[in-house]
Enzyme design. Structure first.
Site, mmCIF file in Angstrom:
data_model
loop_
_atom_site.group_PDB
_atom_site.id
_atom_site.type_symbol
_atom_site.label_atom_id
_atom_site.label_comp_id
_atom_site.label_asym_id
_atom_site.label_seq_id
_atom_site.Cartn_x
_atom_site.Cartn_y
_atom_site.Cartn_z
ATOM 1 N N GLY A 162 19.715 19.770 -22.369
ATOM 2 C CA GLY A 162 20.720 20.602 -23.003
ATOM 3 C C GLY A 162 20.230 21.987 -23.371
ATOM 4 O O GLY A 162 19.292 22.530 -22.789
ATOM 5 N N CYS A 163 20.872 22.571 -24.395
ATOM 6 C CA CYS A 163 20.650 23.975 -24.738
ATOM 7 C C CYS A 163 19.248 24.265 -25.249
ATOM 8 O O CYS A 163 18.793 25.403 -25.194
ATOM 9 C CB CYS A 163 21.687 24.425 -25.772
ATOM 10 N N ASN A 164 18.557 23.268 -25.777
ATOM 11 C CA ASN A 164 17.205 23.496 -26.272
ATOM 12 C C ASN A 164 16.153 23.439 -25.166
ATOM 13 O O ASN A 164 14.996 23.774 -25.377
ATOM 14 C CB ASN A 164 16.826 22.478 -27.351
ATOM 15 N N MET A 172 18.494 25.412 -29.828
ATOM 16 C CA MET A 172 19.039 24.219 -30.467
ATOM 17 C C MET A 172 19.890 23.466 -29.462
ATOM 18 O O MET A 172 20.577 24.086 -28.652
ATOM 19 C CB MET A 172 19.909 24.597 -31.676
#
Length: 384
Positions: free
Chosen positions: A160-162, A371
């Site tokens: 994901g975004c992290n 995050m």
């Protein structure tokens, strides 16, 4: 080029003052950056019209997102302009096409910025969450771009975004273990290939936020033998050294951001809990302070903050909890405004803007923060 001085930062008393920590001589350094997007940028109002969204609540989510434009690849439309549904197999094919195209362009831009060639790449790490490929994106890029077959590679999928900072940790570690060799990290997110359009508020939040984008950086660790260092990258003197990482998994929020199977739609669907901004904000201090404590630094010592462009509420929560100014997150909010949330590569778009701004000075410290699902906060300390 912007040359204005940064406003003063609030005094930080949370981390005790200790002698300044110095990076080891073999620290990895970022020596180049390149970005790319998919074909067309749309305003939020254009997207509302294209998807024929009339629900006032959903329209409000789009128009109050602090996003002006995003790059997306719209589904095919019928004679009346209605977007046609895309099966999961079609979305996977879209992901492969977009990730390869954007990824290749981002890597080439990164190499040009670094003064390097394709033949200089010794290690390639590719990160994505918007689709699945076997063999992975790294293998396809090596094949399509003509990167040397001997290149070491790894694929980071589904974080994901992290994930960009998880991948940078691995990339920097490889560079330190192989001084003088070139490691390239690529984040390629075809968010157009991860959309579900069903009219629900759950998908409306996601559909109002994400955009397509790819970003690549080149990393090299100093070699004791300068003869082993490939060309002298012109950007090497400007790029920062990577000093250390700190992570925090918010175990109570493991399901707050997730990508799961939608039986009714017959495809994967992303879910964002509405409490995510506050959970992330409440946990930001402890991971940042742990990162800085290892270097004997206070938050007030940090000149540059590059936070993931996760969304307006997420950015505000992090900014308030860390005592940052709006100037500190200027590139974070600027990337959100112009591109939306680009998932794992968002922070690198902000990094590119910072480097183009030309305000960093030798000795400046910076913190990069991402995050994402887990829920996870990742951080890295760098120094120019």
């Amino acid at each position: 080029m912007t040359t204005s001085m940064s406003p003063p930062r609030p005094t930080d008393l949370l981390v005790p003052a200790v002698p300044e920590w110095k990076a080891s001589a073999g620290a990895a350094r970022i020596v180049g950056i390149g970005t790319a997007n998919s074909g067309h940028s749309y305003s939020q109002r254009e997207l509302l019209d294209i998807f024929k969204i009339t629900d006032p609540k959903v329209r409000s989510v789009f128009l109050n997102s602090a996003i002006e434009r995003r790059y997306l690849t719209i589904p095919p439309r019928d004679e009346e302009g209605t977007c046609l549904p895309e099966a999961q197999g079609e979305l996977l094919a879209k992901h492969k096409r977009l990730a390869l195209d954007m990824g290749a362009r981002a890597v080439r831009a990164c190499l040009e910025n670094s003064g390097l060639a394709l033949s200089d790449i010794d290690y390639l790490c590719c990160t994505t969450t918007t689709g699945f490929l076997t063999p992975g994106l790294s293998a396809h890029l090596i094949h399509e771009m003509g990167i040397l077959p001997k290149t070491s590679r790894v694929d980071v999928v589904g974080m994901g975004c992290n994930a960009g900072l998880n991948a940078l940790n691995a990339t920097a570690s490889w560079a330190v273990a192989n001084p003088g060799k070139v490691a390239v990290m690529l984040c390629a997110e075809a968010c157009s290939a991860a959309y579900v359009i069903d009219g629900s508020m759950r998908t409306a939040v996601v559909n109002s936020l994400f955009g397509d984008g790819a970003a690549a950086i080149a990393v090299v660790a100093e070699s004791p033998d300068a003869a082993h260092t490939p060309s002298d990258p012109p950007a090497a003197s400007a790029g920062p050294k990577i000093l250390g990482f700190a992570s925090h998994l918010i175990t109570d929020a493991i399901g707050a951001m997730r990508y799961d199977w939608d039986e009714e739609q017959g495809k994967f669907s992303f879910y964002l809990d509405p409490h995510v901004p506050y959970v992330v904000g409440a946990n930001a201090e402890q991971v940042v302070d742990r990162l800085l404590a290892g270097a004997g630094l206070r938050r007030s010592a940090i000149s540059q903050w590059l936070v993931h462009s996760g969304g307006k509420k997420v950015i505000d929560a992090v900014r308030v909890n860390l005592g940052l100014t709006r100037h500190d997150v200027r590139h974070t909010t600027g990337v959100l405004r112009d591109y939306g949330n680009l998932s794992s590569g968002s922070f690198l778009f902000s990094y590119e803007r910072l480097m183009q701004e030309g305000v960093t000075r030798a000795g400046d410290y910076g913190v990069l923060m991402t995050m994402g699902p887990g829920s996870t906060i990742e951080t890295v300390l760098v120094q120019w």
